[in-house]
Motif scaffolding. Structure first.
Motif, PDB file in Angstrom:
ATOM      1  N   PRO A 162       0.742  -1.235   0.087  1.00 57.39           N
ATOM      2  CA  PRO A 162      -0.134   0.137  -0.205  1.00 57.39           C
ATOM      3  C   PRO A 162       0.911   1.161   0.019  1.00 57.39           C
ATOM      4  O   PRO A 162       1.945   1.212   0.745  1.00 57.39           O
ATOM      5  N   LEU A 163       0.355   2.307  -0.607  1.00 58.00           N
ATOM      6  CA  LEU A 163       1.136   3.497  -1.018  1.00 58.00           C
ATOM      7  C   LEU A 163       0.248   4.474  -0.219  1.00 58.00           C
ATOM      8  O   LEU A 163      -0.568   4.835  -0.121  1.00 58.00           O
ATOM      9  N   LEU A 164       1.102   5.581   0.225  1.00 60.22           N
ATOM     10  CA  LEU A 164       0.696   6.772   0.927  1.00 60.22           C
ATOM     11  C   LEU A 164       0.892   8.122  -0.165  1.00 60.22           C
ATOM     12  O   LEU A 164       1.630   8.157  -0.721  1.00 60.22           O
ATOM     13  N   ASN A 165      -0.225   9.066  -0.051  1.00 60.84           N
ATOM     14  CA  ASN A 165       0.037  10.314  -0.821  1.00 60.84           C
ATOM     15  C   ASN A 165       0.929  11.028   0.068  1.00 60.84           C
ATOM     16  O   ASN A 165       1.217  10.764   1.367  1.00 60.84           O
ATOM     17  N   GLY A 166       1.169  12.297  -0.335  1.00 64.56           N
ATOM     18  CA  GLY A 166       2.309  13.225   0.526  1.00 64.56           C
ATOM     19  C   GLY A 166       1.615  13.620   1.865  1.00 64.56           C
ATOM     20  O   GLY A 166       2.287  13.907   2.737  1.00 64.56           O
ATOM     21  N   ASP A 167       0.316  13.664   1.896  1.00 69.96           N
ATOM     22  CA  ASP A 167      -0.290  14.203   2.857  1.00 69.96           C
ATOM     23  C   ASP A 167      -0.594  12.984   4.243  1.00 69.96           C
ATOM     24  O   ASP A 167      -1.282  13.251   5.036  1.00 69.96           O
ATOM     25  N   GLY A 168      -0.217  11.677   3.715  1.00 74.17           N
ATOM     26  CA  GLY A 168      -0.564  10.562   4.546  1.00 74.17           C
ATOM     27  C   GLY A 168      -1.661   9.869   4.546  1.00 74.17           C
ATOM     28  O   GLY A 168      -1.864   8.785   5.010  1.00 74.17           O
ATOM     29  N   THR A 169      -2.449  10.345   3.409  1.00 78.23           N
ATOM     30  CA  THR A 169      -3.916   9.356   3.023  1.00 78.23           C
ATOM     31  C   THR A 169      -3.461   8.464   2.127  1.00 78.23           C
ATOM     32  O   THR A 169      -2.236   8.251   1.442  1.00 78.23           O
ATOM     33  N   LYS A 170      -4.340   7.268   2.002  1.00 82.16           N
ATOM     34  CA  LYS A 170      -3.932   6.349   1.094  1.00 82.16           C
ATOM     35  C   LYS A 170      -4.107   6.469  -0.265  1.00 82.16           C
ATOM     36  O   LYS A 170      -5.074   6.954  -0.518  1.00 82.16           O
TER      37      LYS A 170
END
Length: 346
Positions: A162-170
């Protein structure tokens, strides 16, 4: 010396224990039975493994690719299964690392069928760039490469990574892929969690051609039918894209360069094809686990020595041995091969 010749006669020549023992007797190499040869192969595993390790240690430094990877070592990692006689599944795995552009093996390990594919098996040096397929897409393994000063380019497996966006959201992978315009590659800054911390990376992707996308969907459906399962619409749609993960030390490369870099990973598949076709590596001739591992190491040692002979033959020493002071010029022969019209005659 005799034991090594026996090991090569049995493993590298593709003979059975009975054939190898008979040939050794006829040629005067040794008076030995097939059972005696089996016992010696069983006891020789640590010795053959040490010989393989010594060949790795004696190798000259392998040149990096020119251009964008100047000064960095490019390595391709994969594993292949080895079956024993009468088996229909995987009994052993050979984990194998090739360097480019030399296509020489610089690391190998033999495990049983439970030894999974992971970057954590591979010794990493600072500056290494390691390419792997989806089987190596595990957060702990990619983190292992980063923590040892290297970088990884790996085909993304969205189910296990799983990857996260820069703001920490999935990260919503399907929505991200839908934003691609025609067949132009694009990259997104992402993060992932492993070992209790976050790591920076880039997701690079491109839309497949119409034919490639159709073939990918057909493969998914065929595998699902064999297993009695169904494929979700989202999975079928994601099959229309190629997406790879590149760790933070490769941010200076464009998405096109990252995807081109991943494309050369196919060379390790060709390396395995050579091992299996020329050295019959895919099926071991007996079921004794220790003897099978010795058989694999003997084959691998033969391959490494053949590679060394090929490398030495490109720039041989008339005096018959390497000079200590000449090590700094080890790359000259490789450079000469890149210049049109130059070679040994020149």
């Amino acid at each position: 010396d005799v034991l090594l010749r026996l090991a090569f006669l049995y493993a590298a020549s593709g003979l059975s224990l009975q054939q190898a023992a008979a040939r050794a007797t006829i040629t005067g190499l040794a008076q030995i039975s097939d059972v005696g040869l089996m016992k010696r192969m069983r006891n020789a595993e640590p010795w053959l493994q040490a010989l393989v390790a010594s060949v790795f240690a004696e190798r000259r430094s392998i040149p990096s690719l020119e251009g964008v990877l100047a000064g960095r070592r490019l390595r391709l990692v994969d594993a292949t299964h080895v079956k024993v006689s009468g088996s229909s599944g995987t009994d052993f795995r050979l984990h194998y690392v090739l360097c480019l552009p030399s296509l020489m093996c610089d690391f190998a390990e033999v495990t049983d069928s439970t030894g999974g594919e992971t970057y954590t098996r591979v010794p990493v040096q600072p500056g290494d760039v390691i390419l792997g397929d989806r089987g190596y897409c595990h957060r702990k393994g990619v983190a292992h490469v980063i923590e040892h000063g290297g970088d990884a380019v790996v085909r993304l497996n969205s189910n296990s990574f799983p990857l996260l966006n820069g703001d920490g959201t999935k990260l919503d992978l399907l929505s991200t892929m839908r934003s691609l315009k025609e067949h132009k590659p694009r990259a997104w800054q992402v993060r992932f969690e492993a070992n209790g911390r976050e790591y920076a990376a880039r997701l690079c992707a491109v839309r497949k051609s119409t034919i490639s996308a159709r073939l990918a969907r057909e493969r998914l459906l065929k595998v699902a039918r064999k297993k009695g399962k169904t494929v979700s619409p989202a999975t079928l749609e994601l099959a229309e894209y190629i997406y790879v993960l590149a760790t933070g030390g490769l941010d200076d490369l464009t998405p096109e360069q990252i995807l081109e870099l991943y494309r050369v990973r196919w060379q390790v598949e060709l390396g395995f094809k050579r091992l299996k076709s020329l050295f019959q590596l895919g099926s071991a001739p007996n079921r004794d686990p220790t003897a099978v591992r010795s058989w694999i190491y003997a084959k691998l040692l033969a391959v490494l020595l053949i590679e060394r002979l090929g490398e030495e033959s490109r720039l041989f020493s008339p005096w018959g041995f390497p000079l200590e002071g000449g090590k700094s010029l080890a790359g000259v022969s490789r450079s000469m091969r890149c210049i049109p019209g130059r070679g040994l005659a020149a």
